[in-house]
Design a protein around this motif. Sequence first.
Motif, PDB file in Angstrom:
ATOM      1  N   ARG A 162       0.987  -1.089  -0.132  1.00 32.56           N
ATOM      2  CA  ARG A 162       0.056  -0.121   0.038  1.00 32.56           C
ATOM      3  C   ARG A 162       0.822   1.309   0.077  1.00 32.56           C
ATOM      4  NH1 ARG A 162      -4.215   1.300   4.678  1.00 32.56           N
ATOM      5  NH2 ARG A 162      -5.349   2.942   3.359  1.00 32.56           N
ATOM      6  N   ASP A 163       0.309   2.285  -0.640  1.00 31.82           N
ATOM      7  CA  ASP A 163       1.166   3.571  -0.689  1.00 31.82           C
ATOM      8  C   ASP A 163       1.689   4.115   0.797  1.00 31.82           C
ATOM      9  OD1 ASP A 163      -1.788   4.851  -1.600  1.00 31.82           O
ATOM     10  OD2 ASP A 163      -0.820   5.594   0.152  1.00 31.82           O
ATOM     11  N   ARG A 164       2.468   5.128   0.559  1.00 31.52           N
ATOM     12  CA  ARG A 164       3.271   5.440   1.945  1.00 31.52           C
ATOM     13  C   ARG A 164       2.203   6.106   2.777  1.00 31.52           C
ATOM     14  NH1 ARG A 164       6.186   6.512  -2.441  1.00 31.52           N
ATOM     15  NH2 ARG A 164       8.531   5.996  -2.204  1.00 31.52           N
ATOM     16  N   VAL A 165       1.177   6.654   2.421  1.00 35.25           N
ATOM     17  CA  VAL A 165       0.279   7.489   3.393  1.00 35.25           C
ATOM     18  C   VAL A 165      -1.037   7.125   3.437  1.00 35.25           C
ATOM     19  CG1 VAL A 165       1.548   9.723   3.198  1.00 35.25           C
ATOM     20  CG2 VAL A 165      -0.482   9.362   1.528  1.00 35.25           C
ATOM     21  N   GLY A 166      -1.474   6.065   2.643  1.00 32.71           N
ATOM     22  CA  GLY A 166      -2.800   5.519   2.808  1.00 32.71           C
ATOM     23  C   GLY A 166      -3.962   6.164   1.846  1.00 32.71           C
ATOM     24  N   ILE A 167      -3.418   6.483   0.480  1.00 32.68           N
ATOM     25  CA  ILE A 167      -4.415   6.959  -0.312  1.00 32.68           C
ATOM     26  C   ILE A 167      -5.291   5.911  -0.757  1.00 32.68           C
ATOM     27  CG2 ILE A 167      -4.754   8.112  -2.376  1.00 32.68           C
ATOM     28  CD1 ILE A 167      -2.088   9.821  -1.818  1.00 32.68           C
ATOM     29  N   LEU A 168      -4.917   4.955  -1.142  1.00 29.56           N
ATOM     30  CA  LEU A 168      -5.606   3.895  -1.838  1.00 29.56           C
ATOM     31  C   LEU A 168      -5.904   2.701  -0.543  1.00 29.56           C
ATOM     32  CD1 LEU A 168      -6.912   4.153  -4.539  1.00 29.56           C
ATOM     33  CD2 LEU A 168      -4.682   5.353  -4.441  1.00 29.56           C
ATOM     34  N   PRO A 169      -6.873   1.977  -0.609  1.00 32.37           N
ATOM     35  CA  PRO A 169      -7.264   1.020   0.460  1.00 32.37           C
ATOM     36  C   PRO A 169      -7.010  -0.471  -0.119  1.00 32.37           C
ATOM     37  CG  PRO A 169      -9.372   1.564  -0.550  1.00 32.37           C
ATOM     38  CD  PRO A 169      -8.174   2.334  -1.447  1.00 32.37           C
ATOM     39  N   LEU A 170      -6.595  -1.320   0.785  1.00 27.46           N
ATOM     40  CA  LEU A 170      -6.085  -2.674   0.606  1.00 27.46           C
ATOM     41  C   LEU A 170      -6.460  -3.604   1.880  1.00 27.46           C
ATOM     42  CD1 LEU A 170      -5.098  -4.725  -1.283  1.00 27.46           C
ATOM     43  CD2 LEU A 170      -2.946  -4.099  -1.055  1.00 27.46           C
ATOM     44  N   PHE A 171      -7.413  -4.497   1.787  1.00 24.34           N
ATOM     45  CA  PHE A 171      -7.873  -5.360   3.022  1.00 24.34           C
ATOM     46  C   PHE A 171      -7.226  -6.848   2.629  1.00 24.34           C
ATOM     47  CE2 PHE A 171     -10.630  -1.728   2.769  1.00 24.34           C
ATOM     48  CZ  PHE A 171     -10.655  -1.274   3.929  1.00 24.34           C
ATOM     49  N   TYR A 172      -7.273  -7.636   3.670  1.00 23.12           N
ATOM     50  CA  TYR A 172      -6.967  -8.996   3.325  1.00 23.12           C
ATOM     51  C   TYR A 172      -7.574  -9.747   4.537  1.00 23.12           C
ATOM     52  CZ  TYR A 172      -2.933  -8.273   6.594  1.00 23.12           C
ATOM     53  OH  TYR A 172      -2.123  -7.973   7.743  1.00 23.12           O
ATOM     54  N   ARG A 173      -7.744 -11.037   4.540  1.00 24.25           N
ATOM     55  CA  ARG A 173      -8.488 -11.870   5.467  1.00 24.25           C
ATOM     56  C   ARG A 173      -7.764 -13.375   5.443  1.00 24.25           C
ATOM     57  NH1 ARG A 173     -13.518 -13.042   8.376  1.00 24.25           N
ATOM     58  NH2 ARG A 173     -14.070 -15.262   8.031  1.00 24.25           N
ATOM     59  N   GLN A 174      -7.396 -13.725   6.481  1.00 18.99           N
ATOM     60  CA  GLN A 174      -6.686 -15.172   6.476  1.00 18.99           C
ATOM     61  C   GLN A 174      -7.854 -16.140   6.857  1.00 18.99           C
ATOM     62  OE1 GLN A 174      -3.341 -14.178   9.030  1.00 18.99           O
ATOM     63  NE2 GLN A 174      -2.408 -15.754   7.901  1.00 18.99           N
ATOM     64  N   GLN A 175      -8.053 -17.092   5.966  1.00 17.64           N
ATOM     65  CA  GLN A 175      -8.942 -18.036   6.305  1.00 17.64           C
ATOM     66  C   GLN A 175      -8.265 -19.453   6.599  1.00 17.64           C
ATOM     67  OE1 GLN A 175     -11.687 -17.467   2.863  1.00 17.64           O
ATOM     68  NE2 GLN A 175     -13.165 -16.473   4.238  1.00 17.64           N
ATOM     69  N   PRO A 176      -8.935 -20.350   7.097  1.00 17.60           N
ATOM     70  CA  PRO A 176      -7.853 -21.555   7.117  1.00 17.60           C
ATOM     71  C   PRO A 176      -7.039 -22.118   6.017  1.00 17.60           C
ATOM     72  CG  PRO A 176     -10.227 -21.781   8.301  1.00 17.60           C
ATOM     73  CD  PRO A 176     -10.129 -20.674   7.490  1.00 17.60           C
TER      74      PRO A 176
END
Lengths: 90, 636
Positions: free
Chosen positions: B130-144
Motif C-alpha cells: 500500500r502507498d506510503r500515506v494510505g491514499i488507496l485501500p487494501l484489505f486481506y483476510r486469512q481463512q484456514p
Amino acid sequence: MVEAKIRDYILENFLFTDDQSALDSDESFLDKGIIDSTGILEVIFFLEEEFGISIADNEMVRESLDSVNNITSFLKLKGVSTPETVTNSQ
Amino acid sequence: MEDGAQPTLPALERMIRTLQHRGPDGFGYHIDGNIGLAHARLSIIDLAGGAQPIHNEDKTVWVSFNGEVFNYIELRRDLQKLGHRFYTKTDTEVIVHAYEQYGENFPSYLNGQFAIALWDSQTSKLLLVRDRVGILPLFYRQQPDRVIFASEVKAMLPLFDEAPRLNPVALDQIMTFWGPVDDTCIFEGVRHVVPGEMVTIEAGRLTRKVYWSWEYPATGQYSDLSEARLAEQLYELLNDAIRIRLRSDVPVGAYLSGGLDSSVITALLHRQGADLRTFSIGFEDKGFDESDYQDLMIEQIGTRHSRLRCLNESIAAAFQKAIWHTESPILRTAPVPMMLLSGQVRENSYKVVLTGEGADEVLGGYDIFKEAKIRAFWARNPGSKFRQMLLKRLYPYLDISSNTAQSYLAAFFGVGLEDPEIPYFSHMPRWQTTAHSKLFLSDDFKAQLRTDAIEQFCNTFPEGFSSWHPFNRGQYIEAKSLMSGYLLCSQGDRMLAANSVEGRFPFLDHRVIEMAGKLRPKLKMKALNEKYLLKKSMQHVLPPEIIARYKQPYRAPDIPAFIGGRNGYVEELMSEEVIRKAGYFDARRVARLVKKAKSGRAIGAKDNMAFVGILSTQIWHQHFVSGFRQNFGSPE
C-alpha cells in the motif's frame, strides 16, 4: 425541587439516562467530560427559559454553572427557589 | 490459496463485480493454480493497452494494481536501459519490472498512490503493498485454507461463510480517533495493509514489513537552509508534484474549496498552462459555505467552474449510499457532499481530480496544532488568564465572544495541562470529545472492549518519537489517525471511487512530506500563523485575500440534515426496537438523544458526532450484517 429539576435535565440531556446514580450533585461537568463548551450554552438557555432569569456575562463561570450544586446555589443567589416562585415572579 | 481452495473464475467474478464502481471500464483475470487475481479497470493511462492483470516478459510476475505511479516515465526509461522490455505504455507495467530489478525494495522507487497485489510464480510469493500515506485501500483476510484480499471488504464478502461481525476494537478506535489507527478493520477477522507497509504471503506464512513511515528529526536538528531558500524549495517541489500528477490520457480537473490548499493547486495549474476545470461545493447553510472565496479564485484565474449546491435533504438522501461505500461507521456527514461532488465531476465527463488534501497535516495547518501550541504555552503558567485568552484567536468563525464560551473553552482545552510532555498532548481535547459517543454503547458491547484504544495507539509510536518536537508529534499523530483512518478513506478514496473518480494529492507527494518533515516547526506555524512557509512560498501566485483569510475547516450539517425531512430510514434505524436488535447501543439512551435532536437542542459537537456515529453504525449493520445474504448471495 430546583436541584431535582436540574439533575433531571442534565441526566436526560447530557447523560441520556434516568439513572440517578449516574451523576453526583457536586460532580464537575467539565472535569467529568459531561458538558463541553457548546453544552454549557445549552445549560444557560435551559436555565434562562426554565427559571425566567437572565444570566450576565460575568456570571458565566465555572463557579456558577459547573455542577448541579453550583447551579442550585447560583439560582438561589438569583432569587430562584422553586419553579413556582419563577412563575410568580414573571 | 492452499490445495482444496483453489481460486475459480466464478468466485473471482463474484468478488470483482462488487467493485465495478472503482473500475467500470472492464474486468480482467489471471488464474494460475493457487493464485487468482481480478481487476476492475478505471482507464486513465494507455486507454487501449492497459488491461490488467499485467505481467513481465516471461509471465512469471503478475500484478493487479489500483492507483497511479506518477514517475512511471522516468522509471520506465531507467528500467529499459537496464534491459527490461515493455508491452504496454502503462504505469502498471513498471511495477513488475521494478520488482524484477529491485526486489522487495521496489515500492521505494514509486512516487504515487497505490494498492498492489503482486504474484511471483517462481517463488510462489504474493506481495500486498500500500502507498506510503494510505491514499488507496487494501484489505486481506486469512481463512484456514486461503488468504483473500481486495480494495474494499465488500469484494471479500461473497467468500465469507457467514455474515461478518462488527469488530469492537475498531468501533472503539473510530469513536476515539475517527478511524482505525493500526491494521484493525470494522469487519472482524479482516485487516488492512497499513500505509507504507508490505505484507508478504509465502508458503502459507504471512509477514509484515514497513517500507516507509513519517519521520521527523530530533528536536533542534532541522534543515539549516534559509527561510527564503526553503520557500523556493517548497514551491519547486509542489510545482513538480502537480506536474507529474497531470500525467494522464484523460483530462484532469481540480477541487476548489476556496481555502489556501486548493487555491495553491489551482494557481499552480494555471501557471503550468493546464486547461483549468474546477469543481466545488456550496452549502445552503452560510456557516458551512465558502462560495465567496471560491468566486475570488474563479475570477482571478478564469477557470471553468461547476459548483454543487448541497442541501440538507441531499445529505440525508445520500447517507445510506455513502455508508455502503465507506464500509465503516463515521462520526460526521462531511464525506457525503464529497460523494455528491465526485458525482458531479463524473457527470461532467471527468474522472481525475487534483485535491488539496494533506497540506494541513504535512505543512502544519490544523487548528489542533494551534490549540496544542497555545495549551503548551499556557501549561507553563496554568493560572494565567492572559494565556488562555489566546484560545479566542483559534475560532474567529465561532461565536465565542461571551465570557462563558471563553471560560469553558479554557477549561475544555485545559485538559492535560498538568503534563504537557504526555505523547498525545495535542490530541487530548479532541479524543475526549469524540469518546463521548461511547456513552451510548450497550453494556454487552462495552464488556467486549478489553483494551484501551489510546494506550494501544501509543504503543505503535516509532522509536525516537519522544525526541521529536511536540509540534511534530502532533503532526505524526494526525497523519496516522485522522488523515489515514478517515480523511483519505471514508472522506477521500471511498467518496471518489463511489462515482468512479480518481483523486490525486500533490501535497502528499512523499518528496514534499520528507522536505516538510525536516523544517523547523516555527516555519510551519509562525507564532499562530498556520502553514507559514506554504503561504510565503505562494505569496506571488495567490490573491492576498486567500493568503490572509482565516482557516475554515470543511464541515457539513450533521443532525440538522436528518431532522425534519422525510427520512423514514432514520426513524426506523434509530428506533428502540432496531437499535436493541443490532445490539451495539443502549436503546433507551439513543431514544433520549433522538428526542433531544428532534427538539433542536442537540447543538454541540458531542451530540452531533454521537448521532451520526450511531446512525452510520446501524446503516453499516443493515448493509453488511443483516443484509449479508441479500447483498452478497449465498456463500460458497
